[in-house]
Design an enzyme around this catalytic site. Structure first.
Site, PDB file in Angstrom:
ATOM      1  N   ARG A   1       0.734  -1.192   0.079  1.00  0.00           N
ATOM      2  CA  ARG A   1      -0.050   0.217   0.086  1.00  0.00           C
ATOM      3  C   ARG A   1       0.974   1.187  -0.066  1.00  0.00           C
ATOM      4  O   ARG A   1       0.800   2.165  -0.866  1.00  0.00           O
ATOM      5  CB  ARG A   1      -1.077  -0.031   1.275  1.00  0.00           C
ATOM      6  CG  ARG A   1      -2.184  -0.870   1.038  1.00  0.00           C
ATOM      7  CD  ARG A   1      -3.103  -1.218   2.085  1.00  0.00           C
ATOM      8  NE  ARG A   1      -4.268  -1.804   1.621  1.00  0.00           N
ATOM      9  CZ  ARG A   1      -5.207  -2.130   2.489  1.00  0.00           C
ATOM     10  NH1 ARG A   1      -5.384  -1.967   3.576  1.00  0.00           N
ATOM     11  NH2 ARG A   1      -6.094  -2.958   2.016  1.00  0.00           N
TER      12      ARG A   1
ATOM     13  N   TYR B   1      -6.337  -0.311  -6.855  1.00  0.00           N
ATOM     14  CA  TYR B   1      -5.734  -1.710  -6.521  1.00  0.00           C
ATOM     15  C   TYR B   1      -5.223  -1.562  -5.159  1.00  0.00           C
ATOM     16  O   TYR B   1      -5.097  -0.448  -4.576  1.00  0.00           O
ATOM     17  CB  TYR B   1      -4.888  -2.328  -7.572  1.00  0.00           C
ATOM     18  CG  TYR B   1      -3.631  -1.805  -8.159  1.00  0.00           C
ATOM     19  CD1 TYR B   1      -2.864  -0.772  -7.383  1.00  0.00           C
ATOM     20  CD2 TYR B   1      -3.250  -2.044  -9.164  1.00  0.00           C
ATOM     21  CE1 TYR B   1      -1.612  -0.350  -8.053  1.00  0.00           C
ATOM     22  CE2 TYR B   1      -1.953  -1.623  -9.662  1.00  0.00           C
ATOM     23  CZ  TYR B   1      -1.299  -0.768  -9.070  1.00  0.00           C
ATOM     24  OH  TYR B   1      -0.206  -0.333  -9.801  1.00  0.00           O
ATOM     25  N   GLU B   2      -4.796  -2.838  -4.674  1.00  0.00           N
ATOM     26  CA  GLU B   2      -4.328  -2.779  -3.117  1.00  0.00           C
ATOM     27  C   GLU B   2      -5.362  -2.289  -2.138  1.00  0.00           C
ATOM     28  O   GLU B   2      -5.019  -1.581  -1.098  1.00  0.00           O
ATOM     29  CB  GLU B   2      -3.020  -2.095  -2.876  1.00  0.00           C
ATOM     30  CG  GLU B   2      -1.882  -2.630  -3.881  1.00  0.00           C
ATOM     31  CD  GLU B   2      -1.762  -4.441  -3.532  1.00  0.00           C
ATOM     32  OE1 GLU B   2      -1.646  -5.147  -4.441  1.00  0.00           O
ATOM     33  OE2 GLU B   2      -1.911  -4.478  -2.348  1.00  0.00           O
ATOM     34  N   GLY B   3      -6.623  -2.340  -2.489  1.00  0.00           N
ATOM     35  CA  GLY B   3      -7.745  -1.612  -1.552  1.00  0.00           C
ATOM     36  C   GLY B   3      -7.915  -0.461  -2.062  1.00  0.00           C
ATOM     37  O   GLY B   3      -7.040   0.488  -2.180  1.00  0.00           O
TER      38      GLY B   3
END
Lengths: 565, 565
Positions: free
Chosen positions: B294, B426-428
């Protein structure tokens, strides 16, 4: 989910926010009865939903292309165009003398909204023609009008605008295209133009180019520019497309979006042209065309916002996440709901401003009243810039609502954002719109601005009893806007640095007024959306007006050297 | 204009804003001397400018493709990857036991910033491997570590994360992939995963997939999920890639951007895998990987912002408009200057937050102090969401600065915006980051938040004499942030609806603190940029905090039925 024209939304706007009724009360637009308005809207919606929307994806996947000097358009675009033309949609607001329906621009604006949502790339073609019709109606000689207008209005031929050259973008005055008198009243046009939208196609019998060029005795800068009509095929004695003119598309651009709309570099190599308007009077004629087009471009943004919103809402109500048993649609999540409410509330605000502008243009035409004209002039850059900014912001939120699928092209969410992006740039970048607002549009000493602010405060007053929690913030915002306006009037040197923020603050507050009117006229849903807008989106005006007050010093203090350090 | 790594900017950040010196004073990072830092930065810059940046356009024009089940990468990417791996860049922060350089993550973060600006699509490959290295270092068995880590650190093999399934995106707990024990300590993994970044390539000897799946006795939801290591080729006794495992890319996605990075749908058909971490402990292990990633993704946004800014500035200083004699570069126009100052000021703010987060992660590792860990945990979602939002906003402003050319793909301005768009997802998604911030990261009763706010006020106090006009608004903003934080703590039901606004307000104010520190430490240019930020960008925090205070009611009042009306 297929696009569905927002008929009930447009009806509500026309009846309760824009106040289209007053148009029907003028002699000029007496034919715009409620029945006619309804018939036009439903018929246009059928065209948009059934014919145009299905073409949108194909336009993206199969771009227009240049083959041996000829533009080949995207699959189905020819039939789509024919349906638009045959339905009489291009000339909806054009003078009946030339075959137009003579209906209000307001109605044409609502139709353009729907068409933009259905298929922006194709809709752009008749939009350009509509601008050309407007310019020719005002500035062309009777002979040119008689020859060209009926064919443009019917859609037999289409029109383009040729302003930009490689070295002359926002700075039109730097153009180099030349016009040499041929001695027979016509001119030989030579030069290269870029970003020519729908410069050519394979479905109209002729393409009529409006080209800015300089006569031999034209002064440098914008004052020496003239406007010429330069057809692809020279009409013969019967007005049929005859000999090929000396012009051609050199290449098509590879663009971020709007792949279905061919954008060309055009070469004019001594092409025969006819003067439109007086010598060296090209900018005035061009502005007629551009002002019409600017509202039209703002509406493009709104149409795309509508389409992007519909698709995101559909996704959010069918996509399930966040419950182990898969029961919860993502629209139940507060952050997703927030994005969707933002999308809907801003689309509403931008649409209200555009229709307000259209009504003012119609009323100016119907009454000849200069106040209506000034109102329209003031609202035009706001409608253009805010409509297209909202179009892009809503499409971008639509991507976010889709999560990972938003980045995958097959959903179409990304296409909306790619397509609509250029609307913030063409017909004058949104920065140019803002400069127009704080420059030319405040040059009346702020009269038009103050009149609008008065109206906003009037709405706030009227709502004070029924919607006190919404009326008060709107009143306060309007007062801040009035102060900021007066500040710009007394400090002209600060205008450019605050222009973009000022335009957006004005739009935010006009949007709040429209929402409040909707809350007063509509059901609980309208009131809840108005509350969302006024509580969560309107507050942005405060930081924007802080920027306006900050003035030029804070911006220009950061030098080019600082930037490159 | 070719990309140039922002060396002097990164030096200034490390020395005067992030305070990298304190890392060198710890035993753990004693090797991170100023000389080492300088050598690493200059060497990385050479790689980025000379090798990686020239690949960026090719990656866009010639996407990775799937041919007969094999991924073919973009032209030059194999050599670019080899240069990254051979330079030791993948293992810069990895444990020396496995061949890593053991340098601070802060330094790796600065390098990732430069690589992202040079070629995001390729940089994404080692970023995924770095996350995997982190996860294996913490959670894998010694055997797996010894076999895989040296090969991942050297770049001989690369790594992927496999979380998402068609029905399980942000809701990971809904996944269906299964893991059956084979009786020999290994497992047969079966399932289909989507959005698998760099799922395959033609330049590493093996691809190591980290796959979330459920054991037969795994509970529903996230608690029953385990993490497995599933290599493309099963290593033989000597650790060489041997037999092909039962997994394959089914298709590559057609994406808005990042065309050079293959994103696959992966099928696992009884593929052999090894458990990483305890049974049903997959989420914890995955979070190790994701937290690292993140921050890395936030930095991707910053790198692209830098590249987009450089190109826009170059265009604005060479493009001439608005003077008849063509003398005025468009950077002289206030509205263009405003956009460029905005781009630079926000890139600075986002970079400062990311490096602050990296320093906290390093200090947590070096000292074992839980306060540093809590600080890093709090800053991670802010660094991710604000870094990527700024990346996209700056790239979008870059398009606008280019005017019409911004919409033409050959300038590359649009590519920056297309490529960086996915980093907000992406990645949350950034909405998930905001929920993490107001949920898990406020679950300490606001301790980490208040500690940061104390620091912001400390900076404001220190600057009160030297920079009163900047210190006072920062102090006021910090106080508002404190109140809003306390409000969320007492009204947990309002957190989700205010999450996105709260995260951005926190970032805005952290950014102002970083600018103020820069103004105190740097030259007049730093102070002028700080003034621009604090006067024109910081005020946004007020409307954001209004949104935070508005709570859930205003958002959820707009029902799904209202939205579809």
């Amino acid at each position: 989910m297929p696009y569905r024209s927002p008929l009930s939304e447009l009806r509500f706007h026309l009846d309760h926010v824009a106040g289209v009724q007053r148009l029907g009360q003028t002699a000029r637009f007496a034919e715009a009865t409620p029945d006619t308005v309804e018939a036009v809207l439903t018929e246009a919606a059928r065209l948009c939903d059934d014919v145009l929307a299905p073409l949108n994806r194909a336009g993206d996947l199969h771009p227009a292309r240049l083959e041996n000097g000829v533009v080949r358009t995207s699959p189905g675009f020819d039939a789509g165009y024919r349906a638009i033309a045959d339905g009489g949609w291009i000339g909806l607001a054009a003078d009946p003398r030339w075959g137009g329906a003579g209906l209000p621009l307001t109605l044409a604006t609502a139709v353009n909204d729907m068409m933009s949502g259905a298929c922006l790339a194709l809709q752009l073609n008749p939009l350009m023609t509509q601008g050309q019709i407007e310019a020719l109606q005002h500035h062309a000689s009777p002979d040119l009008q008689a020859l060209y207008l009926p064919r443009l209005v019917s859609g037999e031929w289409s029109g383009t605008m040729n302003l930009t050259e490689a070295q002359a973008g926002s700075d039109v005055g730097a153009l180099r295209a030349r016009a040499e008198p041929l001695g027979d009243g016509t001119y030989a046009i030579t030069g290269e133009k870029i970003y020519i939208t729908w410069a050519d196609n394979d479905f109209t019998g002729n393409v009529v180019h409006m080209v800015l060029a300089r006569l031999p005795d034209g002064a440098p800068g914008t004052k020496g520019i003239s406007l010429f009509l330069v057809p692809k095929f020279l009409p013969d004695g019967q007005g049929r497309p005859g000999e090929r003119n000396a012009l051609r598309p050199l290449k098509l651009e590879h663009k971020l979006g709007l792949h279905g709309s061919p954008t060309a570099v055009m070469a004019y190599e001594g092409a025969k042209g006819w003067l439109v308007g007086p010598p060296h009077g090209g900018m005035a004629a061009m502005f007629t065309m551009m002002n019409n087009a600017r509202l039209g471009v703002g509406v493009q943004g709104i149409g795309v916002a509508e389409a992007a919103f519909q698709q995101a809402l559909d996704w959010a109500t069918t996509r399930r996440q966040g419950r182990t048993d898969g029961s919860g649609a993502i629209v139940e999540h507060a952050d997703v709901r927030r994005m969707l409410a933002h999308m809907k509330a801003d689309t509403f605000a931008a649409r209200a401003i555009a229709l307000d502008c259209a009504v003012a243009l119609d009323m100016a035409q119907a009454t000849g009243d200069a106040q209506w004209a000034a109102r329209a002039a003031f609202l035009t850059p706001i409608a253009k810039a805010f409509g297209t900014d909202v179009g892009h912001e809503v499409a971008d939120l639509g991507i976010q609502v889709h999560g990972g699928m938003g980045f995958i092209e097959e959903t179409g969410a990304a296409q909306f954002a790619r397509d609509v992006r250029v609307t913030r740039i063409y017909e004058g970048t949104n920065g140019i719109q803002a400069l127009d607002l704080v420059g030319r549009k405040l040059s009346d000493g702020g009269e038009a601005a103050h009149r609008l602010i008065d109206e906003i405060e009037k709405t706030a007053s009227e709502a004070r009893l029924s919607h006190p929690a919404l009326a008060e913030p709107l009143w306060q915002a309007a007062e801040s806007l009035r102060e900021a306006t007066d500040g710009l009037l007394t400090r002209p040197g600060d205008r450019a640095a605050g222009a973009t923020a000022y335009l957006r603050a004005f739009a935010r507050i006009l949007g709040a007024r429209a929402h409040l009117r909707a809350a007063m006229a509509g059901d609980g849903g309208r009131a809840r959306l108005a509350a969302f807008y006024i509580r969560r989106l309107l507050p942005e005006h405060a930081s924007l007006l802080t920027e306006v007050r900050d003035g030029a010093e804070g911006v220009l203090a950061v030098t080019p050297t600082d930037l490159s350090a």
